[in-house]
Design an enzyme around this catalytic site. Structure first.
Site, PDB file in Angstrom:
ATOM      1  N   TYR A 187      -0.042   1.943  -0.571  1.00 52.31           N
ATOM      2  CA  TYR A 187      -1.238   2.486   0.100  1.00 52.31           C
ATOM      3  C   TYR A 187      -1.506   3.959  -0.225  1.00 52.31           C
ATOM      4  O   TYR A 187      -2.627   4.426  -0.018  1.00 52.31           O
ATOM      5  CB  TYR A 187      -1.129   2.290   1.619  1.00 52.31           C
ATOM      6  CG  TYR A 187      -1.426   0.869   2.029  1.00 52.31           C
ATOM      7  CD1 TYR A 187      -2.728   0.427   2.235  1.00 52.31           C
ATOM      8  CD2 TYR A 187      -0.396  -0.056   2.174  1.00 52.31           C
ATOM      9  CE1 TYR A 187      -3.002  -0.878   2.589  1.00 52.31           C
ATOM     10  CE2 TYR A 187      -0.661  -1.372   2.528  1.00 52.31           C
ATOM     11  CZ  TYR A 187      -1.967  -1.783   2.739  1.00 52.31           C
ATOM     12  OH  TYR A 187      -2.249  -3.082   3.087  1.00 52.31           O
ATOM     13  N   ASP A 236       4.742  -5.137   7.267  1.00 50.74           N
ATOM     14  CA  ASP A 236       5.520  -5.878   6.273  1.00 50.74           C
ATOM     15  C   ASP A 236       5.452  -5.266   4.872  1.00 50.74           C
ATOM     16  O   ASP A 236       6.102  -5.770   3.968  1.00 50.74           O
ATOM     17  CB  ASP A 236       5.021  -7.324   6.204  1.00 50.74           C
ATOM     18  CG  ASP A 236       3.610  -7.401   5.645  1.00 50.74           C
ATOM     19  OD1 ASP A 236       2.813  -6.471   5.910  1.00 50.74           O
ATOM     20  OD2 ASP A 236       3.301  -8.355   4.926  1.00 50.74           O
TER      21      ASP A 236
HETATM   22  C1  G6P Z   1      -0.157  -5.826   3.828  1.00 48.77           C
HETATM   23  C2  G6P Z   1      -0.165  -4.755   4.891  1.00 48.77           C
HETATM   24  C3  G6P Z   1      -0.956  -5.190   6.087  1.00 48.77           C
HETATM   25  C4  G6P Z   1      -2.351  -5.544   5.642  1.00 48.77           C
HETATM   26  C5  G6P Z   1      -2.308  -6.617   4.587  1.00 48.77           C
HETATM   27  C6  G6P Z   1      -3.693  -6.888   4.056  1.00 48.77           C
HETATM   28  O1  G6P Z   1       0.546  -6.936   4.280  1.00 48.77           O
HETATM   29  O2  G6P Z   1       1.124  -4.400   5.313  1.00 48.77           O
HETATM   30  O3  G6P Z   1      -0.983  -4.136   7.011  1.00 48.77           O
HETATM   31  O4  G6P Z   1      -3.131  -5.983   6.728  1.00 48.77           O
HETATM   32  O5  G6P Z   1      -1.493  -6.217   3.529  1.00 48.77           O
HETATM   33  O6  G6P Z   1      -3.654  -7.992   3.235  1.00 48.77           O
HETATM   34  P1  G6P Z   1      -4.962  -8.792   2.852  1.00 48.77           P
HETATM   35  O7  G6P Z   1      -4.429  -9.834   1.962  1.00 48.77           O
HETATM   36  O8  G6P Z   1      -5.555  -9.290   4.137  1.00 48.77           O
HETATM   37  O9  G6P Z   1      -5.852  -7.799   2.156  1.00 48.77           O
HETATM   38 MN    MN Z   2       0.861  -2.997   7.110  1.00 48.33          MN
END
Ligand code: G6P
Ligand code: MN
Length: 413
Positions: free
Chosen positions: A235, A144
């Site tokens: 990222y 996402d």
């Molecule tokens: C985004 C990335 C996901 C990831 C997430 C982590 O949505 O696309 O791959 O797992 O961020 O988010 P968080 O809030 O759990 O650090």
């Molecule tokens: Mn992701």
């Protein structure tokens, strides 16, 4: 019910205790909002997978306590500690592969449903699944973050993100937007870059985000100042500024801690509260989420043959002309009942090609290390990763991760 008519929704989990509050909440939610839909939750595979058209999947082998280790162990060696990048992503990948293969095998025992998968690290999982199920055309790996970025571009320039038509290339959590067309077909990427360079950058849902995510989005401006050609995925900062990022991360309180104390707690408390009062009517947690919306929209595009454009993780097969055919790349594609029709990217320039080839070699060696249970390949993978580089450091962090992941990884020899 208009967009995606449902007969049944089934939640499946191997962890009953964790599932109960979510399932209990779901039961009330469906009774209140969609009484015609049969809703159940289960830990029985046959009940979960038989006669279904879509399987939406996300799993976290080892749960948040293992995410915490993925983040803290690298940091103890001064290396980036991150869920999907660097040694943390490597460790998580080695855990995810076995369970994801098991899950796809289980689903295929009972149905030929579309499997739409969010499980991370998606790049490594997608590559491993393409190896384990080379002829299965109905496994689709998604992320996402590109949608989160589109929503945020919309906010940055005051434009409805739903009207944006993106072009993108790279690997999962490692890519760039080349063009973003508006509703009239004009490329407004230059306008978005200008807005970010003058005003900074915030997530679309900044008001709901923790501080660490706000910082992550802010660094997009730095990346654009250094490399102005394309709009980078957030990222990329872990690979482009590993020293800066490692210094900014707190080795005693990582994102896993933030999530366990924050979102996890809030969600489960809210479920329990709703169960207690027997209603979900005043629960805010079920609305407006890019992650949830995307997986549904993707399924709707398939079910109704809408041919809408999404950024998806796909076998390269010439999409990016000068990268290997068997790489799993992330690009824009139109999506319908017959599957994906990706948009060709063409050849990419030296800087991007160099970065991607390096990262792809890391991902490929990680997957091979798993299938061959090879210590040497694991060490080679980590040495290649831009967040590590030094082979002696790679060995130290690998040995510590092996110890922490006992029982989750194949025994590396
Ligand atoms: C985004 C990335 C996901 C990831 C997430 C982590 O949505 O696309 O791959 O797992 O961020 O988010 P968080 O809030 O759990 O650090
Ligand atoms: Mn992701």
């Amino acid at each position: 019910m208009e967009d995606f008519p449902l007969n049944r929704v089934i939640l499946y989990d191997i962890d009953n205790e964790r599932q109960n509050p979510i399932g209990g909440f779901g039961k009330i939610l469906f009774k209140e909002e969609a009484p015609g839909v049969k809703f159940l939750y289960t830990s029985d595979k046959e009940t979960a997978y038989k006669d279904v058209d879509f399987v939406f999947c996300q799993m976290r082998t080892g749960g948040y306590p293992m995410r915490e280790k993925d983040e803290k162990i690298p940091l103890s060696f001064g290396i980036i500690g991150q869920e999907t990048c660097g040694p943390g992503g490597f460790a998580y990948g080695m855990r995810s592969i076995r369970d994801m293969i098991q899950m796809a095998d289980d689903v295929r025992k009972y149905s030929d449903a579309w499997i739409i998968n969010y499980t991370n690290p998606a790049a490594i999982v997608a590559l491993a699944l393409s190896k384990a199920f080379p002829d299965d055309k109905k496994i689709l790996n998604i992320c996402d973050q590109p949608v989160n970025l589109l929503r945020s571009y919309g906010r940055a320039i005051g434009y409805d993100y739903k009207k944006l038509d993106p072009r993108y290339f790279g690997l999962n959590h490692f890519g760039w937007f080349t063009h973003i067309y508006d509703e009239f077909g004009f490329d407004i990427a230059p306008k978005i870059k200008e807005a970010i360079l003058s005003n900074g950058f915030k997530p679309a849902d900044a008001e709901q985000r923790d501080e660490s995510w706000l910082d992550t989005y802010a660094v997009v401006k730095d990346m654009l100042m250094d490399f102005p050609e394309y709009l980078p995925n957030t990222y990329l900062q872990y690979y482009l500024y590993p020293e800066y990022k490692a210094a900014k991360l707190d080795p005693n309180f990582t994102r896993a801690n933030e999530v366990m104390k924050g979102r996890e707690k809030k969600v489960f408390e809210e479920c329990e509260r709703a169960i207690e009062i027997g209603s979900t009517k005043d629960s805010a947690i079920v609305h407006n989420d890019a992650h949830g919306d995307m997986i549904l929209e993707v399924a709707i595009s398939i079910a109704k043959n809408l041919q809408k454009t999404y950024i998806l993780i796909l076998p390269n097969k010439g999409i990016i002309g000068n990268l290997p055919d068997d790489a799993m790349v992330e690009t824009a594609a139109s999506l319908g009942a017959g599957g994906v029709s990706p948009y060709a990217v063409g050849n990419i320039d030296t800087f991007y090609k160099g970065l991607i080839e390096n990262q792809y070699a890391f991902e490929k060696l990680t997957v091979e290390a798993y299938f061959e249970a090879s210590y040497t390949k694991a060490l080679a993978a980590l040495t290649l990763n831009r967040t590590v580089v030094d082979a002696k450091k790679a060995r130290k962090v690998l040995d510590a991760l092996i110890e922490a992941n006992e029982g989750y990884w194949p025994k590396l020899l």
